[in-house]
Write a protein that holds these residues in place. Structure first.
Motif, PDB file in Angstrom:
ATOM      1  N   GLY A   1       6.821 -32.904 -14.955  1.00  0.00           N
ATOM      2  CA  GLY A   1       7.349 -31.654 -14.430  1.00  0.00           C
ATOM      3  C   GLY A   1       8.670 -31.778 -13.696  1.00  0.00           C
ATOM      4  N   ALA A   2       8.869 -30.858 -12.766  1.00  0.00           N
ATOM      5  CA  ALA A   2      10.149 -30.768 -12.058  1.00  0.00           C
ATOM      6  C   ALA A   2       9.935 -30.830 -10.556  1.00  0.00           C
ATOM      7  CB  ALA A   2      10.866 -29.466 -12.432  1.00  0.00           C
ATOM      8  N   VAL A   3      10.888 -31.457  -9.867  1.00  0.00           N
ATOM      9  CA  VAL A   3      10.898 -31.489  -8.414  1.00  0.00           C
ATOM     10  C   VAL A   3      12.122 -30.731  -7.937  1.00  0.00           C
ATOM     11  CG1 VAL A   3      12.071 -33.743  -8.383  1.00  0.00           C
ATOM     12  CG2 VAL A   3      10.848 -32.957  -6.356  1.00  0.00           C
ATOM     13  N   LEU A   4      11.948 -29.872  -6.944  1.00  0.00           N
ATOM     14  CA  LEU A   4      13.025 -29.021  -6.438  1.00  0.00           C
ATOM     15  C   LEU A   4      13.572 -29.586  -5.142  1.00  0.00           C
ATOM     16  CD1 LEU A   4      11.436 -25.470  -6.963  1.00  0.00           C
ATOM     17  CD2 LEU A   4      12.517 -26.984  -8.634  1.00  0.00           C
ATOM     18  N   THR A   5      14.893 -29.688  -5.062  1.00  0.00           N
ATOM     19  CA  THR A   5      15.556 -30.180  -3.860  1.00  0.00           C
ATOM     20  C   THR A   5      16.667 -29.203  -3.466  1.00  0.00           C
ATOM     21  OG1 THR A   5      17.187 -31.474  -5.103  1.00  0.00           O
ATOM     22  CG2 THR A   5      15.109 -32.571  -4.553  1.00  0.00           C
ATOM     23  N   GLY A   6      17.303 -29.463  -2.315  1.00  0.00           N
ATOM     24  CA  GLY A   6      18.381 -28.606  -1.852  1.00  0.00           C
ATOM     25  C   GLY A   6      17.867 -27.467  -0.991  1.00  0.00           C
ATOM     26  N   GLY A   7      18.771 -26.832  -0.262  1.00  0.00           N
ATOM     27  CA  GLY A   7      18.389 -25.748   0.635  1.00  0.00           C
ATOM     28  C   GLY A   7      17.702 -24.600  -0.074  1.00  0.00           C
ATOM     29  N   GLY A   8      18.114 -24.307  -1.311  1.00  0.00           N
ATOM     30  CA  GLY A   8      17.528 -23.205  -2.053  1.00  0.00           C
ATOM     31  C   GLY A   8      16.069 -23.419  -2.416  1.00  0.00           C
ATOM     32  N   ALA A   9      15.609 -24.676  -2.378  1.00  0.00           N
ATOM     33  CA  ALA A   9      14.213 -24.977  -2.689  1.00  0.00           C
ATOM     34  C   ALA A   9      13.272 -24.429  -1.619  1.00  0.00           C
ATOM     35  CB  ALA A   9      14.013 -26.483  -2.841  1.00  0.00           C
ATOM     36  N   GLN A  10      13.831 -24.022  -0.474  1.00  0.00           N
ATOM     37  CA  GLN A  10      13.017 -23.492   0.614  1.00  0.00           C
ATOM     38  C   GLN A  10      12.705 -22.006   0.445  1.00  0.00           C
ATOM     39  OE1 GLN A  10      14.324 -25.854   4.510  1.00  0.00           O
ATOM     40  NE2 GLN A  10      16.099 -25.245   3.310  1.00  0.00           N
ATOM     41  N   LEU A  11      13.255 -21.373  -0.607  1.00  0.00           N
ATOM     42  CA  LEU A  11      12.940 -19.974  -0.878  1.00  0.00           C
ATOM     43  C   LEU A  11      11.464 -19.877  -1.253  1.00  0.00           C
ATOM     44  CD1 LEU A  11      14.141 -17.059  -1.337  1.00  0.00           C
ATOM     45  CD2 LEU A  11      14.248 -17.679  -3.755  1.00  0.00           C
ATOM     46  N   PRO A  12      10.669 -19.110  -0.519  1.00  0.00           N
ATOM     47  CA  PRO A  12       9.243 -19.015  -0.830  1.00  0.00           C
ATOM     48  C   PRO A  12       9.007 -18.578  -2.280  1.00  0.00           C
ATOM     49  CG  PRO A  12       9.697 -18.019   1.306  1.00  0.00           C
ATOM     50  CD  PRO A  12      11.037 -18.328   0.683  1.00  0.00           C
ATOM     51  N   GLY A  13       8.059 -19.245  -2.919  1.00  0.00           N
ATOM     52  CA  GLY A  13       7.658 -18.858  -4.262  1.00  0.00           C
ATOM     53  C   GLY A  13       8.517 -19.382  -5.386  1.00  0.00           C
ATOM     54  N   ILE A  14       9.596 -20.097  -5.071  1.00  0.00           N
ATOM     55  CA  ILE A  14      10.500 -20.501  -6.153  1.00  0.00           C
ATOM     56  C   ILE A  14       9.866 -21.561  -7.062  1.00  0.00           C
ATOM     57  CG2 ILE A  14      11.738 -22.297  -4.852  1.00  0.00           C
ATOM     58  CD1 ILE A  14      14.304 -21.139  -6.325  1.00  0.00           C
ATOM     59  N   ALA A  15       9.022 -22.419  -6.515  1.00  0.00           N
ATOM     60  CA  ALA A  15       8.358 -23.415  -7.364  1.00  0.00           C
ATOM     61  C   ALA A  15       7.452 -22.728  -8.377  1.00  0.00           C
ATOM     62  CB  ALA A  15       7.564 -24.396  -6.516  1.00  0.00           C
ATOM     63  N   GLY A  16       6.702 -21.726  -7.933  1.00  0.00           N
ATOM     64  CA  GLY A  16       5.839 -20.990  -8.843  1.00  0.00           C
ATOM     65  C   GLY A  16       6.635 -20.232  -9.888  1.00  0.00           C
TER      66      GLY A  16
ATOM     67  N   GLU B   1      22.469 -13.239   4.271  1.00  0.00           N
ATOM     68  CA  GLU B   1      21.773 -14.521   4.389  1.00  0.00           C
ATOM     69  C   GLU B   1      20.530 -14.372   5.262  1.00  0.00           C
ATOM     70  OE1 GLU B   1      22.759 -19.185   5.383  1.00  0.00           O
ATOM     71  OE2 GLU B   1      23.888 -17.624   6.425  1.00  0.00           O
ATOM     72  N   ARG B   2      20.646 -13.571   6.312  1.00  0.00           N
ATOM     73  CA  ARG B   2      19.492 -13.327   7.190  1.00  0.00           C
ATOM     74  C   ARG B   2      18.359 -12.647   6.414  1.00  0.00           C
ATOM     75  NH1 ARG B   2      19.448  -8.826  11.555  1.00  0.00           N
ATOM     76  NH2 ARG B   2      17.405  -9.102  12.508  1.00  0.00           N
ATOM     77  N   LEU B   3      18.703 -11.677   5.575  1.00  0.00           N
ATOM     78  CA  LEU B   3      17.697 -11.012   4.752  1.00  0.00           C
ATOM     79  C   LEU B   3      17.035 -12.011   3.792  1.00  0.00           C
ATOM     80  CD1 LEU B   3      19.550  -7.689   3.907  1.00  0.00           C
ATOM     81  CD2 LEU B   3      17.405  -7.889   5.186  1.00  0.00           C
ATOM     82  N   LYS B   4      17.849 -12.888   3.202  1.00  0.00           N
ATOM     83  CA  LYS B   4      17.320 -13.902   2.280  1.00  0.00           C
ATOM     84  C   LYS B   4      16.347 -14.829   2.996  1.00  0.00           C
ATOM     85  CE  LYS B   4      19.919 -17.381   1.452  1.00  0.00           C
ATOM     86  NZ  LYS B   4      21.103 -18.160   1.022  1.00  0.00           N
ATOM     87  N   LEU B   5      16.727 -15.286   4.187  1.00  0.00           N
ATOM     88  CA  LEU B   5      15.913 -16.252   4.910  1.00  0.00           C
ATOM     89  C   LEU B   5      14.628 -15.629   5.458  1.00  0.00           C
ATOM     90  CD1 LEU B   5      18.683 -18.180   6.890  1.00  0.00           C
ATOM     91  CD2 LEU B   5      17.469 -18.936   4.840  1.00  0.00           C
ATOM     92  N   GLU B   6      14.698 -14.368   5.894  1.00  0.00           N
ATOM     93  CA  GLU B   6      13.543 -13.756   6.547  1.00  0.00           C
ATOM     94  C   GLU B   6      12.656 -12.954   5.608  1.00  0.00           C
ATOM     95  OE1 GLU B   6      14.073 -11.988  10.362  1.00  0.00           O
ATOM     96  OE2 GLU B   6      15.862 -13.158  10.835  1.00  0.00           O
ATOM     97  N   LEU B   7      13.232 -12.408   4.548  1.00  0.00           N
ATOM     98  CA  LEU B   7      12.444 -11.580   3.632  1.00  0.00           C
ATOM     99  C   LEU B   7      12.401 -12.122   2.207  1.00  0.00           C
ATOM    100  CD1 LEU B   7      13.559  -7.940   4.591  1.00  0.00           C
ATOM    101  CD2 LEU B   7      11.597  -9.220   5.462  1.00  0.00           C
ATOM    102  N   GLY B   8      13.295 -13.054   1.903  1.00  0.00           N
ATOM    103  CA  GLY B   8      13.445 -13.509   0.527  1.00  0.00           C
ATOM    104  C   GLY B   8      12.225 -14.219  -0.024  1.00  0.00           C
ATOM    105  N   SER B   9      11.952 -13.982  -1.301  1.00  0.00           N
ATOM    106  CA  SER B   9      10.869 -14.647  -2.014  1.00  0.00           C
ATOM    107  C   SER B   9      11.140 -14.525  -3.497  1.00  0.00           C
ATOM    108  CB  SER B   9       9.517 -14.007  -1.674  1.00  0.00           C
ATOM    109  OG  SER B   9       8.483 -14.575  -2.462  1.00  0.00           O
ATOM    110  N   ALA B  10      10.729 -15.534  -4.257  1.00  0.00           N
ATOM    111  CA  ALA B  10      10.916 -15.503  -5.708  1.00  0.00           C
ATOM    112  C   ALA B  10       9.750 -14.821  -6.402  1.00  0.00           C
ATOM    113  CB  ALA B  10      11.080 -16.921  -6.240  1.00  0.00           C
ATOM    114  N   THR B  11       8.703 -14.490  -5.642  1.00  0.00           N
ATOM    115  CA  THR B  11       7.547 -13.802  -6.198  1.00  0.00           C
ATOM    116  C   THR B  11       7.227 -12.591  -5.329  1.00  0.00           C
ATOM    117  OG1 THR B  11       6.072 -15.259  -4.931  1.00  0.00           O
ATOM    118  CG2 THR B  11       6.572 -15.897  -7.198  1.00  0.00           C
ATOM    119  N   THR B  12       6.441 -11.689  -5.848  1.00  0.00           N
ATOM    120  CA  THR B  12       6.112 -10.466  -5.117  1.00  0.00           C
ATOM    121  C   THR B  12       5.399 -10.805  -3.813  1.00  0.00           C
ATOM    122  OG1 THR B  12       5.855  -9.290  -7.209  1.00  0.00           O
ATOM    123  CG2 THR B  12       4.921  -8.255  -5.240  1.00  0.00           C
TER     124      THR B  12
END
Length: 333
Positions: free
Chosen positions: A276-291, A203-214
């Motif tokens: 379009g779409a609106v993102l909610t929930g804790g997972g919406a905070q993942l950088p780049g996920i909207a893109g 979870e720490r890796l996800k929060l500190e390094l995680g991103s949905a885009t390069t």
């Protein structure tokens, strides 16, 4: 006038409580600590996490399992504790309570949750599907919008729903959420480095390094793990490794959004695609996920303001809009 109006989002990992006029008053782990037999509640929420973290014989119980299933006894006990914390000793002024539930919860399960909430001290109890609550909490005018899609990214599940004029046009729930990202990271690190991550390190890796885009720059983080023979060791993990690890759950969420959009009736498709779409929930905070989801779905996608609180805020707002909630055939109150 003296009765409080309370909205509760019982999630897989977090419980968020909204009180009308006060805002979000609780945002804590959705866990209770009981004695070994489960007969006595020792602590709830953050206090329970701290107690369980110290080891000992305390047992962890959760109201929501895998994003969908509900343990009515645990849910009732947690709601009872939350009502007591908010109302205090003035139980004569029993509150009105709205709880969010996963769309796939059955009618029998919904009735059991309602009864547990009344037994917990509520004057009136209502249920609302999480995607509808999320849309309201994201400040979508659900009664008048000609079409919008909400993607609620929770810890145990993701719910996607297309909404128009107060009704859900298409909806799907998959058991892929923040915890699935953690498991994917754990599996990838074990395969690539031959070590098992210590608890919470994924979870720490996800929060500190995680991103949905390069990521723009390749960064890394040193985390704790168990190596050969169970020996404690440290391993450095890069942002690129984390991105590669979470591709499967990301793709599953993108595919779910595509399927829901494909189910929208032709008459509403243009407005749904336009808004379009609106993102909610804790997972919406993942950088780049909207893109990422915007590219996958082909519709404009944005993250709601304070996405983690949207469901709880929406449940509270729904208490002032019961006529809207009752309009849709997918809701039980």
């Amino acid at each position: 006038m003296l009765s409080k109006k309370i909205g509760i989002d019982l999630g897989t990992s977090t419980v968020v409580v909204y009180v009308k006029g006060e805002g979000v008053v609780v945002n804590e782990p959705a866990v209770m600590a009981t004695d070994e037999k489960g007969a006595r509640v020792l602590a709830v929420g953050r206090a329970a996490s701290e107690l369980l973290g110290r080891g000992g014989k305390a047992r962890a119980v959760r109201p929501v399992l895998d994003g969908n299933g509900v343990d009515y006894d645990v849910a009732g006990a947690m709601v009872h504790h939350l009502i007591g914390r908010i109302v205090g000793r003035q139980r004569i002024f029993r509150p009105d309570v709205m709880l969010s539930v996963a769309p796939m919860v059955t009618g029998v399960e919904r009735r059991a949750v309602l009864e547990a909430t009344i037994h917990a001290g509520a004057k009136t109890a209502y249920l609302i599907d999480k995607p509808m609550a999320a849309a309201m909490g994201a400040r979508v005018s659900v009664a008048t919008t000609d079409g919008i899609t909400v993607v609620n990214l929770g810890a145990g599940a993701t719910e996607v729903a297309a909404i128009a004029l107060g009704e859900i046009l298409a909806m799907e729930s998959i058991r892929v959420g923040g915890e699935a990202f953690d498991r994917a990271i754990e599996a990838a690190i074990e395969k690539q480095h031959g070590v098992r991550l210590m608890p919470s390190e994924a979870e720490r890796l996800k929060l500190e390094l995680g991103s949905a885009t390069t990521p723009a720059a390749e960064t890394g983080l040193e985390v704790s793990a168990l190596g050969e023979g169970g020996r404690r060791t440290a391993v450095r993990v890069t942002a690129g490794e984390v991105l590669a690890a979470i591709q499967e759950p990301l793709s599953a969420i993108g595919a779910c959004l595509q399927r829901v959009l494909a189910q929208v009736p032709e008459a509403r498709r243009a407005s749904i695609n336009r808004n379009g779409a609106v993102l909610t929930g804790g997972g919406a905070q993942l950088p780049g996920i909207a893109g990422f989801l915007g590219v996958r779905s082909g519709v404009p996608t944005r993250v709601a303001r304070d996405p983690q609180s949207c469901v709880a805020v929406g449940t509270g707002m729904a208490l002032d809009n019961l006529q809207v909630i009752r309009r849709g055939q997918h809701y039980i109150t």
